[in-house]
Design a protein around this motif. Structure first.
Motif, PDB file in Angstrom:
ATOM      1  N   ARG A 238      -5.384  90.328  47.851  1.00 56.54           N
ATOM      2  CA  ARG A 238      -4.352  91.371  47.792  1.00 56.54           C
ATOM      3  C   ARG A 238      -3.046  90.811  47.230  1.00 56.54           C
ATOM      4  O   ARG A 238      -2.401  91.438  46.398  1.00 56.54           O
ATOM      5  CB  ARG A 238      -4.136  91.932  49.202  1.00 56.54           C
ATOM      6  N   TYR A 239      -2.648  89.614  47.693  1.00 61.04           N
ATOM      7  CA  TYR A 239      -1.335  89.086  47.318  1.00 61.04           C
ATOM      8  C   TYR A 239      -1.340  88.195  46.087  1.00 61.04           C
ATOM      9  O   TYR A 239      -0.408  88.243  45.300  1.00 61.04           O
ATOM     10  CB  TYR A 239      -0.693  88.345  48.495  1.00 61.04           C
ATOM     11  N   THR A 240      -2.347  87.351  45.904  1.00 55.46           N
ATOM     12  CA  THR A 240      -2.296  86.460  44.745  1.00 55.46           C
ATOM     13  C   THR A 240      -2.948  87.065  43.517  1.00 55.46           C
ATOM     14  O   THR A 240      -2.553  86.758  42.399  1.00 55.46           O
ATOM     15  CB  THR A 240      -2.935  85.083  45.025  1.00 55.46           C
ATOM     16  N   GLU A 241      -3.931  87.944  43.708  1.00 50.27           N
ATOM     17  CA  GLU A 241      -4.600  88.569  42.567  1.00 50.27           C
ATOM     18  C   GLU A 241      -4.170  90.016  42.370  1.00 50.27           C
ATOM     19  O   GLU A 241      -4.560  90.651  41.395  1.00 50.27           O
ATOM     20  CB  GLU A 241      -6.126  88.501  42.732  1.00 50.27           C
ATOM     21  N   ASN A 242      -3.387  90.563  43.320  1.00 50.80           N
ATOM     22  CA  ASN A 242      -2.902  91.952  43.255  1.00 50.80           C
ATOM     23  C   ASN A 242      -4.032  92.957  43.059  1.00 50.80           C
ATOM     24  O   ASN A 242      -3.919  93.897  42.280  1.00 50.80           O
ATOM     25  CB  ASN A 242      -1.868  92.115  42.140  1.00 50.80           C
ATOM     26  N   LEU A 243      -5.144  92.743  43.765  1.00 54.16           N
ATOM     27  CA  LEU A 243      -6.296  93.629  43.619  1.00 54.16           C
ATOM     28  C   LEU A 243      -6.180  94.841  44.533  1.00 54.16           C
ATOM     29  O   LEU A 243      -5.529  94.804  45.575  1.00 54.16           O
ATOM     30  CB  LEU A 243      -7.590  92.875  43.944  1.00 54.16           C
ATOM     31  N   THR A 244      -6.854  95.901  44.152  1.00 57.93           N
ATOM     32  CA  THR A 244      -6.903  97.113  44.961  1.00 57.93           C
ATOM     33  C   THR A 244      -7.892  96.905  46.112  1.00 57.93           C
ATOM     34  O   THR A 244      -8.724  95.999  46.071  1.00 57.93           O
ATOM     35  CB  THR A 244      -7.388  98.317  44.128  1.00 57.93           C
ATOM     36  N   PHE A 245      -7.821  97.779  47.094  1.00 55.84           N
ATOM     37  CA  PHE A 245      -8.767  97.690  48.209  1.00 55.84           C
ATOM     38  C   PHE A 245     -10.193  97.961  47.728  1.00 55.84           C
ATOM     39  O   PHE A 245     -11.147  97.397  48.267  1.00 55.84           O
ATOM     40  CB  PHE A 245      -8.375  98.647  49.340  1.00 55.84           C
ATOM     41  N   THR A 246     -10.338  98.795  46.712  1.00 55.52           N
ATOM     42  CA  THR A 246     -11.665  99.060  46.144  1.00 55.52           C
ATOM     43  C   THR A 246     -12.250  97.764  45.582  1.00 55.52           C
ATOM     44  O   THR A 246     -13.406  97.427  45.843  1.00 55.52           O
ATOM     45  CB  THR A 246     -11.563 100.124  45.024  1.00 55.52           C
TER      46      THR A 246
END
Length: 185
Positions: free
Chosen positions: A147-155
């Motif tokens: 979530r924080y280092t790759e800025n990915l969505t929850f999906t």
């Protein structure tokens, strides 16, 4: 953002197709595009630079050898991170321990523009967060990192970790809520 994401997916699929047709330069393009992401992901799981580099190399060897198995319905980067997660877990199991980071390799993010008091408060919060992260299960640590280092969505996080989207969200918000209690100790 959605258009940009689909453009990236189409570009990745185009590169994958070229690699499957024997174009090695396209594979080098994929490696260049994703190597830092994989290395950061693996390093955040094991905190050992040399091992993370070795695992990253293994990930790309596996990707090359199993490229025909990539399912184009899913994000290529998510597929890469799933392989990265599995290779790292295999490494941890094989070595029976998770390495703590070398203090010399830690990156100090404190800004030169901070006052001494602000800098001290920042270091205190940073240390508190690091201590809290150490108490988390592997999956919860991976959720935070993605979530924080790759800025990915929850999906995307759910797909990479083999969870439902609602489970990924619930765990994420529980982690954040539990940190409030942890930081008050």
């Amino acid at each position: 953002m959605v258009g940009m994401k689909s453009d990236m997916l189409l570009e990745d699929i185009r590169l994958v197709d070229k690699v499957l047709q024997g174009d090695i330069e396209s594979f080098n393009n994929l490696v260049n595009k994703y190597e830092v992401m994989v290395l950061r992901f693996v390093y955040n799981m094991i905190k050992q630079k040399e091992a993370a580099e070795d695992i990253t190399q293994e990930v790309f060897i596996t990707i090359y050898n199993k490229l025909e198995m990539y399912d184009r319905k899913h994000s290529f980067s998510n597929w890469i991170l799933q392989i990265s997660k599995n290779k790292t877990i295999d490494y941890i199991r094989k070595n029976k321990k998770v390495y703590e980071g070398n203090i010399d390799e830690a990156y100090d993010l404190s800004s030169q523009d901070m006052s001494p008091q602000e800098s001290a408060e920042y270091r205190e919060v940073k240390n508190s967060v690091k201590e809290y992260i150490k108490t988390l299960e592997d999956t919860d640590r991976q959720i935070l990192m993605l979530r924080y280092t790759e800025n990915l969505t929850f999906t995307d996080i759910a797909e990479i970790l083999g969870l439902t989207e609602s489970t990924a969200k619930r765990r994420y918000y529980k982690i954040r809520e539990n940190y409030k209690s942890f930081s008050k100790k």
